[in-house]
Design a protein around this motif. Structure first.
Motif, mmCIF file in Angstrom:
data_model
loop_
_atom_site.group_PDB
_atom_site.id
_atom_site.type_symbol
_atom_site.label_atom_id
_atom_site.label_comp_id
_atom_site.label_asym_id
_atom_site.label_seq_id
_atom_site.Cartn_x
_atom_site.Cartn_y
_atom_site.Cartn_z
ATOM 1 N N PRO A 1 41.463 33.630 47.751
ATOM 2 C CA PRO A 1 40.752 34.000 49.424
ATOM 3 C C PRO A 1 41.835 34.564 50.198
ATOM 4 N N ASP A 2 43.133 34.057 49.922
ATOM 5 C CA ASP A 2 44.015 34.548 51.102
ATOM 6 C C ASP A 2 44.670 36.062 50.545
ATOM 7 N N GLY A 3 44.103 36.833 49.639
ATOM 8 C CA GLY A 3 44.679 37.867 49.040
ATOM 9 C C GLY A 3 45.633 38.124 48.214
ATOM 10 N N ARG A 4 46.170 36.868 47.602
ATOM 11 C CA ARG A 4 47.108 36.876 46.309
ATOM 12 C C ARG A 4 46.340 36.781 45.282
ATOM 13 N N VAL A 5 47.078 36.798 44.199
ATOM 14 C CA VAL A 5 46.462 36.588 42.586
ATOM 15 C C VAL A 5 47.291 35.564 41.965
ATOM 16 N N MET A 6 46.396 34.896 41.355
ATOM 17 C CA MET A 6 46.935 33.601 40.692
ATOM 18 C C MET A 6 46.893 33.936 38.967
ATOM 19 N N ALA A 7 47.626 33.513 38.304
ATOM 20 C CA ALA A 7 47.769 33.808 36.880
ATOM 21 C C ALA A 7 48.117 32.367 36.257
ATOM 22 N N THR A 8 47.502 32.100 35.415
ATOM 23 C CA THR A 8 47.824 30.973 34.592
ATOM 24 C C THR A 8 47.391 30.915 32.992
ATOM 25 N N GLY A 9 48.181 30.087 32.366
ATOM 26 C CA GLY A 9 47.797 30.110 30.813
ATOM 27 C C GLY A 9 48.608 30.751 29.993
ATOM 28 N N ASP A 10 48.520 30.760 28.783
ATOM 29 C CA ASP A 10 49.097 31.707 27.644
ATOM 30 C C ASP A 10 49.093 30.642 26.375
ATOM 31 N N ASN A 11 48.585 31.126 25.269
ATOM 32 C CA ASN A 11 48.523 30.208 23.977
ATOM 33 C C ASN A 11 48.802 30.941 22.745
ATOM 34 N N PRO A 12 50.097 30.774 22.585
ATOM 35 C CA PRO A 12 50.434 31.865 21.376
ATOM 36 C C PRO A 12 50.251 31.227 20.132
ATOM 37 N N GLY A 13 50.540 31.884 19.038
ATOM 38 C CA GLY A 13 49.951 31.288 17.629
ATOM 39 C C GLY A 13 50.653 29.884 17.294
ATOM 40 N N ASN A 14 51.742 29.787 17.657
ATOM 41 C CA ASN A 14 52.349 28.440 17.180
ATOM 42 C C ASN A 14 51.678 27.427 17.925
ATOM 43 N N GLY A 15 50.599 27.382 18.965
ATOM 44 C CA GLY A 15 50.146 26.363 19.252
ATOM 45 C C GLY A 15 50.344 25.673 20.551
ATOM 46 N N ASP A 42 42.816 46.556 57.299
ATOM 47 C CA ASP A 42 42.922 47.752 58.671
ATOM 48 C C ASP A 42 43.497 49.008 57.789
ATOM 49 N N ALA A 43 43.782 49.853 58.697
ATOM 50 C CA ALA A 43 44.059 51.046 58.212
ATOM 51 C C ALA A 43 45.115 51.329 57.246
ATOM 52 N N ASN A 44 45.962 50.342 57.247
ATOM 53 C CA ASN A 44 47.186 50.270 56.339
ATOM 54 C C ASN A 44 46.813 49.537 55.162
ATOM 55 N N GLY A 45 45.491 49.082 54.843
ATOM 56 C CA GLY A 45 45.251 48.546 53.689
ATOM 57 C C GLY A 45 45.466 47.012 53.507
ATOM 58 N N VAL A 46 45.836 46.320 54.767
ATOM 59 C CA VAL A 46 46.117 45.108 54.864
ATOM 60 C C VAL A 46 44.961 44.185 55.028
ATOM 61 N N PRO A 47 44.679 43.192 54.220
ATOM 62 C CA PRO A 47 43.396 42.723 54.558
ATOM 63 C C PRO A 47 43.517 41.414 55.427
ATOM 64 N N SER A 48 42.436 40.837 55.605
ATOM 65 C CA SER A 48 42.397 39.581 56.289
ATOM 66 C C SER A 48 42.392 38.378 55.389
ATOM 67 N N VAL A 49 42.531 37.231 55.577
ATOM 68 C CA VAL A 49 42.331 36.243 54.749
ATOM 69 C C VAL A 49 40.580 36.112 54.759
ATOM 70 N N ALA A 50 40.040 35.845 53.638
ATOM 71 C CA ALA A 50 38.723 35.950 53.472
ATOM 72 C C ALA A 50 38.012 34.867 54.304
ATOM 73 N N LYS A 51 36.655 35.292 54.779
ATOM 74 C CA LYS A 51 35.676 34.209 55.118
ATOM 75 C C LYS A 51 34.791 34.034 53.919
ATOM 76 N N TRP A 52 34.141 33.128 54.111
ATOM 77 C CA TRP A 52 32.987 32.787 52.844
ATOM 78 C C TRP A 52 31.553 33.023 53.416
ATOM 79 N N VAL A 53 30.830 33.904 52.792
ATOM 80 C CA VAL A 53 29.375 33.962 53.227
ATOM 81 C C VAL A 53 28.457 34.030 52.245
ATOM 82 N N HIS A 54 27.289 33.477 52.666
ATOM 83 C CA HIS A 54 26.194 33.211 51.522
ATOM 84 C C HIS A 54 25.059 34.424 51.356
ATOM 85 N N LEU A 55 25.081 35.271 50.683
ATOM 86 C CA LEU A 55 23.974 36.101 50.521
ATOM 87 C C LEU A 55 22.710 35.595 49.744
#
Length: 798
Positions: free
Chosen positions: A561-575, A674-687
């Motif tokens: 929600p803060d605009g960053r990306v989280m990456a996790t995991g990796d399971n190579p063939g050796n287990g 904004d006009a520079n492509g900088v995002p806010s921190v997200a707010k949660w809304v329910h559709l």
């Protein structure tokens, strides 16, 4: 799902000078619309205006003296409606349609009266190559007995567009009277902000490896509506944990960096999952049994569970009709969830479609669910289209694609499957990624990379793009994936030739771009370090900083929600398992202060609403992004929904789509950018969901998307129990090592078919001591028959 409906525009012929009764009024210095108040006559419609609409309805177009200003206004009235709409549009001609500039936005305004709530501002655009086509619906107009002003800002004009036309659609019985239209180009963006990092970081972003490791072997990542992340492991592809009955999940809190391990009732390893309308997570099937050499393959169970983000506990639902190890999960416009594919309890492929009812909160019995008895494979990427049909993109897991072209549109209501052409090298798209590109209103899908675990070639660089708004959509080749570095046993080297990657992660970002990251060159081997940003407007990739961690099989990447990306995991063939977690800070977070959403007047949103927020400084756009529920490169529910806006100082009115197929009900992250492509921190809304569907008829906003399909069409086949599949479909030869270990059934092509070469490759990839299971040695790795593969005697020259 609603059946699609064909739109037929009732265009009028171009007006000639002989038809004009008065000299055309020029547009004002700022207003781009000619004859904005209908004062200049022109045949049966005012000059530069035409009749438009589609469907089965009775209607009238008339000019009236009941004007907001001047002497004339336009009245459009429906007295009977079965389907469709009517609207007065600016004439689709070079003389009348306003010229626009790609990348720019425009403020639209008009005055109106309305006796029906079923109206909307509708835009069409002229593509220099494809001609006139529907663009989007913007603001829904409230009923108004006296003259009321409505204003809205368009999205950025797409590349290739040179003109637009627009007007007010009436799609319910009643009338809309309009006058005094204006259209002005939004001022150019402010100058770029100052970089707050190094020059490289500001151009390419930054990856950071967190100090705290993920405590579980999670391969499923679900962003919850409280901002936390559910990480599901089950047995984590570990034979030891499976035999011990140790099944785990964890909840990660990005705000504190803390993990909480959650007791998990069943082996949810390789289950399906999706967020329900209320924010709880539906988890379907999982792993009933690991393969047995000479016996069965993986088995899927029928159990299904719901995870509650509030209590952080699982509760059981009713059973599915079939087992589904590696199932799809797609939420529909009414909140239901549909699922296809996977492996049954007997290791065969499931041909049973499953439907979870939002209203009943349970899986439906078989007789209530339409069936084609088709085998869609494992984790088939099924993306909900704007008209309620499903687009199978061709992305899947393990081996070859489905028969035919490898891509199709499934119409649940008609229960038909139509093949879609153009997907390149369809049988090497195993663990490719597919995303509905920003914004969802454009209905374009991008598919990236892939390989084939069975034949184990080098993964490819292929990308394909399809425009599902076209009458007869087909994939076209996109730009090749940028190449990174790969270690083939001699240290990291630049990729060459057509080397690409499978196990791709693709993440929608709030600035409207797509981050693609991670991957590997072969079946659970040779990690590729490469990341890039795909720009849907230009159709190009921009290489950026690469994740320093290997992210291959069983990895995930997703938006926080803060605009960053989280990456996790990796399971190579050796287990082994990579417990390190990486965080990507995109360049847009290194451009100075971020805009802030200081208030959201109402977090409960309904389709067709106008919702007001306040911001601390000017913004250029806003959108809803559905939170991730990703595994195995697959998240078919990921979508970015544009919110056309009207700005009044720090108050911003956002116009919510009327079509729940564009934004299925549930919780969304709301970003202001904004006009520079900088995002806010997200707010949660329910559709909101089903209640909103009965309030307005969203079908009127369904245009002629994919309406002239010419591919092969098939209806339901003969009822059958299952599809036979190979017990080696996971690309692993279980004759060697433990169930954690994946000795490939096919080695990379550069490895010679000798025991010495194969054993050298296994040693370089840290496979360790490999016991031979049973008496068979299909790869010839135990030449001295001592029950241990790749021992010294096995590789000694003879």
């Amino acid at each position: 799902m609603k059946n699609r409906r064909r739109q037929a525009l009732l265009g009028v012929t171009a007006l000639t000078a002989g038809l004009l009764l008065a000299t055309p009024q020029p547009a004002s210095a700022a207003n781009l619309i000619k004859n904005p108040g209908f004062e200049t006559a022109g045949g049966d419609m005012p000059y530069c205006w035409e009749k438009s609409g589609w469907g089965d309805n009775d209607f009238t177009f008339s000019t009236t003296a009941d004007a907001h200003s001047g002497t004339k206004a336009m009245k459009v009235e429906l007295t009977r409606r079965v389907e469709g709409d009517r609207k007065a549009l600016i004439t689709e001609s070079t003389e009348c349609a306003p010229v626009v500039t790609p990348g720019k936005q425009y403020d639209l305004s008009l005055w109106y009266k309305s006796t029906t709530p079923d109206t909307a501002v509708t835009l069409f655009r002229h593509d220099a190559t494809a001609g006139w086509q529907y663009w989007t619906d913007l603001k829904t107009l409230d009923m108004a007995g006296s003259w009321t002003q409505a204003s809205v800002r368009t999205p950025e004009v797409p590349t290739g567009t040179d003109r637009i036309t627009w007007g007010v659609s009436v799609y319910g019985t009643g009338s809309a009277t309009t006058d005094d239209y204006t259209m002005e180009q939004v001022a150019d963006p402010v100058p770029p902000a100052q970089c707050t990092g190094t020059a490289d970081q500001c151009a390419n972003g930054r990856w950071d490896v967190l100090p705290t490791q993920n405590p579980v072997r999670s391969m499923h990542s679900v962003v919850l509506n409280n901002g936390k992340v559910l990480l599901i492991a089950g047995s984590g592809n570990s034979e030891e944990q499976f035999n011990a009955g140790t099944f785990t999940s964890a909840v990660y809190n990005p705000a504190t960096g803390a993990y909480k391990v959650i007791p998990t009732p069943k082996d949810m390893f390789c289950a399906g999952h999706v967020q329900l309308q209320d924010g709880r997570v539906l988890v379907m099937s999982g792993n009933k049994a690991y393969p047995v050499v000479g016996g069965h393959g993986y088995e899927g169970f029928k159990d299904s569970y719901i995870f509650d983000p509030v209590t952080e506990t699982y509760s059981k639902t009713n059973d599915m009709n079939d087992g589904h190890w590696y199932p799809s999960a797609t939420v529909l416009g009414n909140g239901d969830v549909i699922s296809f594919g996977g492996l049954r309890e007997d290791s065969t492929g499931s041909v049973t479609a499953e439907l979870f009812s939002q209203a009943e909160q349970q899986w439906q019995p078989l007789w209530k669910v339409n069936q084609t008895w088709s085998y869609w494979g494992l984790y088939p990427s099924m993306i909900l289209m704007q008209d309620g049909r499903l687009f199978y993109s061709g992305s899947h897991v393990f081996g070859n694609n489905i028969p035919g072209t490898g891509s199709a549109i499934y119409d649940y209501g008609a229960n038909t499957v139509t093949q879609v052409p153009g997907l390149q090298n369809k049988d090497e798209r195993d663990q490719s990624a597919s995303v509905l590109l920003p914004p969802a209103q454009d209905q374009k899908v991008l598919t990236l990379g892939g390989g084939n675990i069975d034949s184990n070639p080098e993964a490819n660089r292929l990308t394909d793009v399809i425009d599902l708004k076209q009458p007869n959509p087909a994939y076209v080749a996109g730009p090749p994936l940028p190449q990174g570095t790969v270690d083939l046993g001699n240290g990291p080297q630049p990729e060459t030739g057509n080397q690409g990657k499978m196990y791709v992660s693709a993440v929608l970002l709030p600035d409207g771009k797509v981050l693609e990251t991670g991957g590997g060159l072969h079946n659970r081997a040779n990690p590729v370090h490469e990341s890039s940003l795909y720009d849907p407007d230009t159709g190009t990739f921009d290489p950026v900083a690469a994740d320093p961690e290997a992210r291959g099989y069983h990895s995930s990447a997703f938006l926080l929600p803060d605009g960053r990306v989280m990456a996790t995991g990796d399971n190579p063939g050796n287990g082994t398992w990579n417990h390190n977690v990486s965080i990507y800070t995109p360049p847009y977070l290194l451009k100075g202060p971020r805009p802030s959403i200081t208030s959201v007047i109402d977090t409960e949103w309904t389709y067709g609403d106008t919702q007001r927020i306040t911001v601390d400084r000017p913004i250029a756009k806003a959108e809803l992004i559905r939170p991730a529920a990703v595994t195995h490169s697959s998240d078919p529910n990921q979508r970015f929904v544009d919110l056309p806006l009207a700005v009044d100082g720090n108050n911003v009115d956002l116009n919510v789509t009327s079509n729940p197929n564009l934004a299925p009900p549930g919780w969304y992250m709301l970003f202001a950018v904004d006009a520079n492509g900088v995002p806010s921190v997200a707010k949660w809304v329910h559709l909101q969901g089903p209640a909103a569907l009965s309030a307005t008829d969203a079908s009127a906003h369904v245009h002629a998307f994919a309406d002239d399909l010419s591919g092969k069409v098939t209806g339901p086949g003969k009822k059958r129990t299952s599809q036979k599949v190979s017990p080696t479909l996971s690309g692993c030869d279980r004759h060697y090592g433990s169930l954690n270990v994946c000795v490939p059934t096919a080695f990379p092509k550069e490895v010679k078919a000798t025991a010495a070469a194969r054993c050298t490759w296994l040693k370089k990839n840290d496979y360790g001591r490999l016991k031979v299971n049973g008496k068979d040695d299909p790869l010839g790795l135990d030449r001295n028959k001592d029950g241990i593969a790749c021992g010294k005697a096995d590789v000694r020259k003879r």
